[in-house]
Design an enzyme around this catalytic site. Structure first.
Site, mmCIF file in Angstrom:
data_model
loop_
_atom_site.group_PDB
_atom_site.id
_atom_site.type_symbol
_atom_site.label_atom_id
_atom_site.label_comp_id
_atom_site.label_asym_id
_atom_site.label_seq_id
_atom_site.Cartn_x
_atom_site.Cartn_y
_atom_site.Cartn_z
ATOM 1 N N ASP A 1 67.342 91.279 130.648
ATOM 2 C CA ASP A 1 68.620 91.643 130.040
ATOM 3 C C ASP A 1 69.069 93.022 130.517
ATOM 4 O O ASP A 1 68.513 94.040 130.115
ATOM 5 C CB ASP A 1 68.468 91.632 128.514
ATOM 6 C CG ASP A 1 69.783 91.839 127.794
ATOM 7 O OD1 ASP A 1 70.825 91.958 128.465
ATOM 8 O OD2 ASP A 1 69.771 91.869 126.552
ATOM 9 N N ASP B 1 76.235 92.310 132.049
ATOM 10 C CA ASP B 1 75.216 92.020 131.043
ATOM 11 C C ASP B 1 74.628 90.633 131.291
ATOM 12 O O ASP B 1 75.246 89.615 130.978
ATOM 13 C CB ASP B 1 75.832 92.100 129.641
ATOM 14 C CG ASP B 1 74.798 91.940 128.539
ATOM 15 O OD1 ASP B 1 73.600 91.837 128.855
ATOM 16 O OD2 ASP B 1 75.188 91.920 127.357
#
Length: 300
Positions: free
Chosen positions: A2, A218
């Site tokens: 992430d 992201d």
């Protein structure tokens, strides 16, 4: 993995509330190399929220998806497998031992934070691997991992990540001085549908003085989210070029069309976005801006 997160964590025993995972739960008590981080440690002070229990650093971390993890901060030896099947060990990697976890992680045992903080994986390995650089070519979500034609995607960390730089194009990471965060911002100038540049002011995507706005990269977010002023223009453009009936009953994705089998590739126009570097246009693969929800309706 992430890029919008700073913390490395995995589910641990004894788990008070754990989500389903494919691997066996990690047991700290069975490891001779596991240690807990004290509340006075630098790593504990780096957490956005922390508390103390018997001088052991307790963390609490939540995500925009409403997922969350709480537990104990500790250290352990991380062993990574290389593409050549050799292994490298990295002692005393700081990570969260999750004892109370909620959300959907696709069967994963935890999450690897790749953001710009001292607790992220690139930062922790930087002194050994030659810097915080990393590269990863993400597989298309439409390519099944079990497919015989699918190749694995490698994560390269450190100086080796720059070895192919001469064959790449780049756009700068933009700083957001008003927000202390590990996020990666980029400078997006606009979007095009069917090779027609849309009339969206570039300021729509700018970082504001109070820290709001901007576009972040992201890998932990499923969909691309845009300001409503930009999305409405994009939606109108697709409606102009797509000659298919609209489908309006989807609960949260507003731009949907009803199609017959085989119409997807012929009926849907190309979609590109322009980033800072010399007005570079990046074409978005069809599978990454439309997806099929069942045998009749694709959605964007």
């Amino acid at each position: 993995m992430d890029t919008g997160s700073q913390l490395i964590w995995m589910q641990c025993q004894p788990c008070q509330s754990c989500v389903s995972q494919n691997a066996t739960l990690f047991s700290p008590s069975s490891s001779s190399s596991y240690t807990t981080e004290s509340c006075s440690s630098t790593a504990c002070a780096s957490l956005p929220r922390q508390s103390s229990q018997s001088n052991a650093c307790q963390y609490s971390y939540s995500y925009a998806s409403q997922a969350s993890t709480q537990g104990q901060l500790g250290t352990e030896t991380l062993t990574l497998l290389s593409p050549e099947a050799s292994t490298s060990a990295f002692p005393r990697l700081v990570f969260g031992c999750g004892l109370n976890n909620h959300g959907e992680y696709g069967g994963a045992a935890g999450l690897v934070g790749m953001g710009q903080s001292s607790l992220s994986l690139p930062s922790q390995l930087s002194s050994v691997l030659g810097g915080k650089k990393f590269s990863n070519c993400l597989l298309s979500h439409a390519t099944l991992p079990s497919s015989s034609s699918a190749s694995p995607s490698s994560l390269v960390i450190g100086e080796a990540a720059a070895e192919s730089a001469s064959r790449m194009q780049f756009t700068p990471i933009v700083a957001n001085p008003a927000v202390v965060a590990s996020l990666y911002y980029i400078d997006v100038l606009g979007f095009s549908v069917n090779n027609v540049r849309l009339n969206i002011p570039a300021s729509t995507f700018s970082i504001q003085a109070d820290g709001r706005g901007g576009i972040i990269l992201d890998s932990g977010t499923t969909y691309t989210y845009l300001p409503s002023a930009a999305f409405s223009v994009i939606q109108q453009a697709f409606d102009t070029f797509i000659k298919l009936p609209r489908y309006s009953n989807h609960p949260y994705l507003p731009l949907c069309y009803s199609v017959q089998e085989g119409q997807e590739t012929t009926a849907i126009p190309p979609f590109t976005f322009t980033v800072h570097l010399q007005g570079m246009d990046l074409a978005v693969p069809l599978d990454n801006y439309f997806t099929k929800v069942d045998e009749q309706e694709p959605i964007v």
